[in-house]
Design a protein around this motif. Structure first.
Motif, short mmCIF file in Angstrom:
data_model
loop_
_atom_site.label_atom_id
_atom_site.label_comp_id
_atom_site.label_asym_id
_atom_site.label_seq_id
_atom_site.Cartn_x
_atom_site.Cartn_y
_atom_site.Cartn_z
N PHE A 227 0.94 -1.32 -0.20
CA PHE A 227 -0.05 -0.08 0.07
C PHE A 227 1.02 1.19 -0.02
O PHE A 227 0.63 2.28 -0.64
N GLU A 228 1.83 1.32 0.86
CA GLU A 228 2.73 2.31 0.75
C GLU A 228 3.54 2.64 -0.62
O GLU A 228 3.86 3.69 -1.11
N SER A 229 3.98 1.39 -0.79
CA SER A 229 4.63 1.38 -2.26
C SER A 229 3.85 1.79 -3.40
O SER A 229 4.49 2.98 -4.30
N LEU A 230 2.59 1.88 -3.48
CA LEU A 230 1.84 2.24 -4.51
C LEU A 230 1.52 3.83 -4.22
O LEU A 230 1.54 4.63 -5.00
N LEU A 231 1.50 4.21 -3.06
CA LEU A 231 1.25 5.75 -2.58
C LEU A 231 2.48 6.28 -3.17
O LEU A 231 2.56 7.54 -3.73
N LYS A 232 3.68 5.85 -2.80
CA LYS A 232 4.88 6.40 -3.28
C LYS A 232 4.98 6.54 -4.80
O LYS A 232 5.59 7.53 -5.46
N ARG A 233 4.78 5.48 -5.45
CA ARG A 233 4.77 5.32 -6.86
C ARG A 233 3.69 6.52 -7.70
O ARG A 233 4.12 7.20 -8.39
N GLN A 234 2.55 6.49 -7.21
CA GLN A 234 1.97 7.65 -7.35
C GLN A 234 2.36 8.94 -7.30
O GLN A 234 2.03 9.98 -8.04
N ALA A 235 2.92 9.09 -6.03
CA ALA A 235 3.49 10.66 -5.69
C ALA A 235 4.79 10.73 -6.39
O ALA A 235 5.35 11.82 -6.12
N GLY A 236 5.23 9.85 -7.14
CA GLY A 236 6.58 9.92 -7.76
C GLY A 236 7.64 10.02 -7.03
O GLY A 236 8.95 10.69 -7.15
N LEU A 237 7.61 9.42 -5.87
CA LEU A 237 8.56 9.41 -4.78
C LEU A 237 9.26 8.02 -4.53
O LEU A 237 8.56 7.02 -4.73
N LYS A 238 10.58 8.04 -4.33
CA LYS A 238 11.44 6.70 -3.93
C LYS A 238 11.09 6.40 -2.52
O LYS A 238 11.17 5.23 -2.19
N ASP A 239 11.29 7.37 -1.56
CA ASP A 239 11.24 7.23 -0.19
C ASP A 239 10.06 8.24 0.18
O ASP A 239 9.89 9.15 -0.43
N SER A 240 9.53 7.78 1.34
CA SER A 240 8.46 8.84 1.73
C SER A 240 8.94 9.93 2.60
O SER A 240 8.54 10.99 2.75
N GLY A 241 10.33 10.00 2.74
CA GLY A 241 11.10 10.95 3.49
C GLY A 241 12.69 10.65 3.44
O GLY A 241 13.06 9.76 3.05
N ALA A 242 13.26 11.32 4.08
CA ALA A 242 14.93 11.24 4.22
C ALA A 242 15.30 11.42 5.74
O ALA A 242 16.63 11.69 5.84
N LEU A 243 14.45 11.27 6.62
CA LEU A 243 14.99 11.37 8.27
C LEU A 243 15.90 10.24 8.49
O LEU A 243 16.76 10.48 9.50
N LEU A 244 15.68 9.05 7.78
CA LEU A 244 16.49 8.00 8.30
C LEU A 244 17.69 7.47 7.00
O LEU A 244 17.07 7.11 6.36
N PRO A 245 18.82 8.08 7.30
CA PRO A 245 19.85 7.69 6.14
C PRO A 245 19.69 6.29 5.75
O PRO A 245 19.94 5.42 6.58
N GLY A 246 19.81 5.94 4.73
CA GLY A 246 19.95 4.49 4.13
C GLY A 246 18.41 3.75 4.05
O GLY A 246 18.33 2.91 3.72
N HIS A 247 17.30 4.38 4.81
CA HIS A 247 16.18 3.71 4.98
C HIS A 247 15.10 4.47 4.44
O HIS A 247 13.94 4.10 4.42
N GLY A 248 15.34 5.81 4.35
CA GLY A 248 14.21 6.70 3.83
C GLY A 248 13.58 7.33 5.20
O GLY A 248 14.15 8.13 5.80
N GLY A 249 12.06 7.23 5.03
CA GLY A 249 11.64 7.97 6.04
C GLY A 249 10.78 7.04 7.09
O GLY A 249 10.94 5.81 7.13
N ILE A 250 9.86 7.77 8.03
CA ILE A 250 9.20 6.85 9.27
C ILE A 250 8.44 5.93 8.53
O ILE A 250 8.49 4.73 8.93
N LEU A 251 7.67 6.37 7.49
CA LEU A 251 6.72 5.54 6.78
C LEU A 251 7.24 4.21 6.10
O LEU A 251 6.79 3.27 5.98
N ASP A 252 8.52 4.62 5.78
CA ASP A 252 9.11 3.19 5.10
C ASP A 252 9.50 2.31 6.14
O ASP A 252 9.75 1.25 5.63
N ARG A 253 9.77 2.71 7.42
CA ARG A 253 9.99 1.63 8.39
C ARG A 253 8.73 1.07 9.01
O ARG A 253 8.84 0.05 9.66
N ILE A 254 7.77 1.79 8.81
CA ILE A 254 6.49 1.10 9.52
C ILE A 254 5.30 0.77 8.78
O ILE A 254 4.33 0.41 9.25
N ASP A 255 5.69 0.59 7.55
CA ASP A 255 4.52 0.50 6.45
C ASP A 255 3.96 -0.86 6.90
O ASP A 255 2.70 -0.75 6.97
N SER A 256 4.79 -1.81 7.18
CA SER A 256 4.26 -3.14 7.44
C SER A 256 3.53 -3.16 8.91
O SER A 256 2.65 -4.12 9.16
#
Length: 273
Positions: A227-256
């Motif tokens: 679900f988060e992958s779909l939202l990122k693709r539709q928004a044209g984003l690779k990661d939800s954010g850049a807060l966590l180096p190498g991991h992206g954003g908070i949503l990238d870590r808690i999507d599951s």
């Protein structure tokens, strides 16, 4: 990149363990509300909110999350008061079980800010409250619940790299495969029953039900990821954010976790009746 990812993961794990075991209940509620606010900021990016709406969404989500946590008694470490949260958990369960599969199949997009905000509320608020509630039941309850999702993610990644041939959802997340999903299920089953054996729990009679629950748990974690992958693709984003180096954003870590924690929290309340 790999070194950065590993260092960030170690720091995140250390910070999580310290917070889970050392923070007082009220401090944990405030921390979870802050995480919810940060995730809401990223959600606003996925929904393509303008800055004022994006900021106000983050602030409102954080405040509402904290208020609900304290109202339910979780700021005092009293999980019994979480029965007040059953309606929210129920809405979350219905959303993930019946709405998201159609969303993924039809690839719906956000067309109105109000709809995006409502969906964000259903995704993020119950997750943060479940973090509070499960920790109130005991630090190991929360960590064990999260560990199931971590095992699924890690197993899916490595089994997919080793054996992946058939794409799971190529138009949403090309890297995910059916072989990875099967590997995740097998790893979670081994982990789940291994924990029960280590704890000396008598699970022989309920083994089929436990296995079914673990499989459903794993499937829901994959749905949350997709679900988060779909939202990122539709928004044209690779990661939800850049807060966590190498991991992206908070949503990238808690999507599951967004698709699993509220249902586990709901199950604990149901079993405690």
């Amino acid at each position: 990149m790999l070194k950065e990812r590993v260092v960030t993961a170690i720091l995140l794990l250390g910070g999580l363990l310290g917070a889970v075991f050392l923070l007082p209940a009220a401090g944990w509620v405030v921390l979870c509300a802050a995480v919810c606010a940060a995730a809401a900021w990223e959600w606003g990016g996925l929904a393509r909110f303008e800055y004022p709406l994006r900021m106000s969404t983050a602030v409102v989500f954080g405040i509402v999350c904290a208020m609900l946590g304290f109202l339910a008694g979780l700021g005092r470490g009293e999980p019994a008061g979480a029965v007040l949260l059953i309606p929210l958990y129920g809405i979350s369960a219905l959303f993930w079980a019946f709405v998201v599969p159609f969303w993924l199949a039809r690839k719906w997009t956000f067309t109105r800010p109000l709809l995006a905000s409502l969906v964000g509320f259903v995704v993020l608020i119950p997750t943060a409250l479940a973090l509070m509630q499960l920790r109130a039941l005991g630090p190991w309850v929360l960590l064990g619940t999260m560990a199931v999702v971590w095992v699924a993610d890690i197993a899916a990644y490595f089994s997919g790299r080793a054996f992946g041939r058939h794409k799971l959802a190529p138009s949403i997340s090309p890297g995910k495969t059916w072989e990875g999903a099967v590997g995740a299920v097998l790893a979670v089953l081994l982990f789940g029953f291994g924990v029960l054996v280590a704890l000396g729990a008598d699970h022989a009679g309920g083994a089929p039900a436990i296995a079914a629950a673990l499989i459903a748990w794993t499937a829901l974690s994959v749905v949350g990821d997709l679900f988060e992958s779909l939202l990122k693709r539709q928004a044209g984003l690779k990661d939800s954010g850049a807060l966590l180096p190498g991991h992206g954003g908070i949503l990238d870590r808690i999507d599951s976790l967004t698709s699993t924690l509220p249902l586990v929290a709901l199950a604990t309340l149901w079993l405690a009746r």
